[in-house]
Write an enzyme that holds these catalytic residues in place. Structure first.
Site, short mmCIF file in Angstrom:
data_model
loop_
_atom_site.label_atom_id
_atom_site.label_comp_id
_atom_site.label_asym_id
_atom_site.label_seq_id
_atom_site.Cartn_x
_atom_site.Cartn_y
_atom_site.Cartn_z
N GLU A 22 4.85 1.80 13.69
CA GLU A 22 5.78 2.34 14.68
C GLU A 22 7.23 1.95 14.44
O GLU A 22 8.13 2.54 15.02
CB GLU A 22 5.36 1.87 16.08
CG GLU A 22 3.96 2.34 16.47
CD GLU A 22 3.52 1.77 17.80
OE1 GLU A 22 4.25 0.91 18.35
OE2 GLU A 22 2.46 2.18 18.29
N ASP A 43 6.31 2.63 -1.46
CA ASP A 43 6.15 1.25 -1.88
C ASP A 43 6.66 0.25 -0.85
O ASP A 43 6.24 -0.91 -0.85
CB ASP A 43 6.87 1.05 -3.21
CG ASP A 43 6.29 1.93 -4.31
OD1 ASP A 43 5.08 1.82 -4.56
OD2 ASP A 43 7.03 2.73 -4.89
N ASP A 83 11.59 -4.22 -4.69
CA ASP A 83 10.58 -3.18 -4.40
C ASP A 83 11.20 -2.00 -3.67
O ASP A 83 10.58 -1.38 -2.79
CB ASP A 83 9.42 -3.76 -3.59
CG ASP A 83 8.66 -4.83 -4.35
OD1 ASP A 83 8.93 -5.00 -5.55
OD2 ASP A 83 7.80 -5.49 -3.75
#
Length: 565
Positions: free
Chosen positions: A193, A219, A542
């Site tokens: 959420e 990712d 990332d």
């Protein structure tokens, strides 16, 4: 009447081998069409019974089978029972070259006698035998040690409904949900959420309830999950929870890498999703390296994909405005950034894999004595306050924090080798934090065994530990998820815009290292330090923006577990 097999129940395995089974059944739509069906430990063979001499035969490889179920028909007056096996073999793509996994189901009607329960038991016997045989026949890569997810596998699937073009939930219900049903994989769906929701969920979850955690997103959501696991007091057990990835974002680098590691033909979009769903259903688990990253503020993060500064990081963050177009956002961002190519000043140092590395152009050996290593502790964690309204995107442009913990050494190093012992616990039962034995404090000079790059003008610095940086960027052709390496790339100033564009176009086929570009340097390293000098810039971990400033990183081989094939 169909004729069933007289062999003992094949679910009783001898030395891991499923006994053979034979039967004759009818087509589910036409009782006049009959088949002879035989099951071995490796294949299901179906042959139509007819009076003509050339009987057609189809062989289904159990490596491609994800499950089989037995059931009664919808008509209560039907005394027959049914079993259906589900296969995902490689087949020729429609309207294009190459092959991809495509769904095939094979269904049979069992009516040995007039007793419905007897027929159902026979159908269940076949379904059980096919399931057992398909578990043994999972696609495995030579030289890779696998374990298997416990069966039946209880899975928590975390979905970010806003990832990519906002279609992750629709992709799950349209493609993955049915596969999980076919494979009899029970799951609980968690729809995130807000940013860091997944991090909070896995940090607090009773992981004894789950055999795997699966991410259906880009990712960034896996980054949250891994750091949530590493922030737990029982992190050393938590990080051993098998992790699965289903591509639902715009980059999908790990999904593309996992598909590549399975030695499957290239796949994109929904074909890539089908491939990852297939591997999830098969449930083979391998090791995955993680990289510990320290920021100037003493924050510590754990990364599974990449650390980037310069061109790559800028494109990743600046292309956020094009998220609605999906994966093409990176091409659009690349073209925009090429038009105003920047140069970034900084210092780079790294610990090469080789003891006596060949120095790249413009590099020197550090000539100072190695300092006494200092091991920065983990930083305090974020609060777990829930935000009731979902944000339009979970992409983080803020810092990520971890937990405080005392340190006892659990990792030993000899030169540049890393040997990790099983983590110990303190007297209060809490696990001690993972130590980065190769890294000095950020305020200390790097050891003399490191290589220091003299060049201070960079176009990009990219440290990556998977094969792909995106679905269509094959950055490290030889990489594996558990090769114990950080693959370090950097591009120095002076490269022309066309040459840089050629590098990225060549990366689509993994051919960039063969371009002979004098500005591109590639090294295999165990640790690195990056110190930006330019006052402004972007650093990503990332794909997530983190604090700008000095950063250093170290590989931890095989720290996590990854569902792969």
């Amino acid at each position: 009447m169909e004729r069933g097999a007289s062999e003992p129940d094949p679910s009783r395995q001898r030395n891991g081998v499923v006994a053979a089974l034979y039967g004759e059944f009818t087509d589910t739509l036409n009782d006049r069409v009959r088949y002879s069906v035989s099951l071995t430990e490796s294949a299901l063979t179906v042959q139509r019974i007819s009076s003509s001499p050339g009987r057609s035969k189809v062989v289904f490889n159990l490596t491609d089978c994800i499950g089989c179920r037995a059931y009664r028909g919808p008509d209560s007056a039907d005394v027959g029972a049914y079993f259906t096996a589900y296969f995902y073999p490689f087949k020729r793509r429609w309207m294009s070259a190459g092959v991809a996994r495509q769904r095939v189901e094979q269904c049979f009607r069992v009516a040995l006698v007039q007793d419905p329960l007897t027929n159902l038991r026979e159908a269940e016997r076949w379904a059980h035998a096919i399931r057992d045989a398909s578990v043994l026949q999972a696609p495995r890569r030579d030289g890779v040690a696998y374990t298997e997810v416990r069966r039946p596998c209880r899975v928590m699937i975390l979905v970010n409904p806003h990832s990519g073009r906002g279609q992750a939930l629709q992709l799950f219900t349209g493609h993955v949900q049915g596969m999980l049903t076919e494979a009899a994989v029970p799951y609980t769906l968690v729809i995130t959420e807000h940013q860091n929701h997944a991090r909070e969920v896995v940090r607090k979850a009773d992981l004894r309830q789950w055999d795997a955690l699966v991410i259906m997103s880009g990712d960034g959501l896996l980054f949250e999950v891994i750091n949530g696991l590493m922030e737990r007091e029982d992190w050393q057990e938590a990080i051993q929870t098998p992790l699965g990835i289903l591509p639902g974002g715009s980059g999908n680098a790990l999904a593309a890498s996992v598909h590549h590691y399975s030695q499957s033909p290239p796949a994109w979009n929904e074909e890539l999703l089908l491939s990852c769903g297939f591997m999830l259903c098969k449930g083979l688990v391998g090791s995955m390296d993680l990289v510990s990253i320290h920021l100037a503020s003493r924050q510590r993060l754990f990364s599974f994909l990449s650390l980037a500064w310069g061109f790559v990081a800028d494109v990743d963050i600046e292309s956020e405005k094009y998220r609605h177009v999906g994966a093409i956002r990176f091409l659009m961002g690349t073209l925009v950034r090429l038009a105003t190519l920047r140069v970034y000043q900084g210092r780079l140092a790294y610990l090469p894999v080789k003891e006596a590395p060949k120095l790249p152009k413009g590099s020197i050996k550090a000539n100072h004595p190695p300092p006494t290593p200092q091991h920065p502790s983990l930083c305090s964690s974020l609060s777990c306050r829930l935000i009731p309204n979902p944000s339009p995107s979970h992409k983080s442009h803020h810092n990520h924090n971890s937990t405080n913990s005392n340190h006892n050494t659990i990792t030993k190093s000899s030169n540049n080798a890393i040997t990790t012992k099983r983590p110990e616990t303190q007297s209060d039962g809490k696990a001690v934090a993972l130590v980065d034995s190769l890294l000095p404090g950020l305020d200390q000079p790097v050891p003399e065994s490191w290589t220091v790059v003299r060049e201070e003008d960079f176009v990009l610095v990219l440290a990556i530990y998977q094969s792909h940086l995106a679905e269509d960027l094959w950055t490290v052709p030889g990489a594996m998820a558990d090769d114990g390496l950080i693959h370090l790339f950097y591009v120095t100033a002076g490269i022309s815009r066309p040459a840089l564009l050629r590098l990225f176009l060549a990366m689509e086929k993994g051919a960039h290292l063969a371009c002979g570009c004098p500005h591109l340097v590639y090294e295999k390293v165990k640790a690195l330090r990056l110190e930006p000098i330019s006052p402004q810039g972007v650093i990503t971990v990332d794909g997530e923006m983190v604090e700008y400033g000095p950063v250093q990183a170290q590989i931890h081989p095989g720290l996590a577990r990854l569902i792969c094939g």
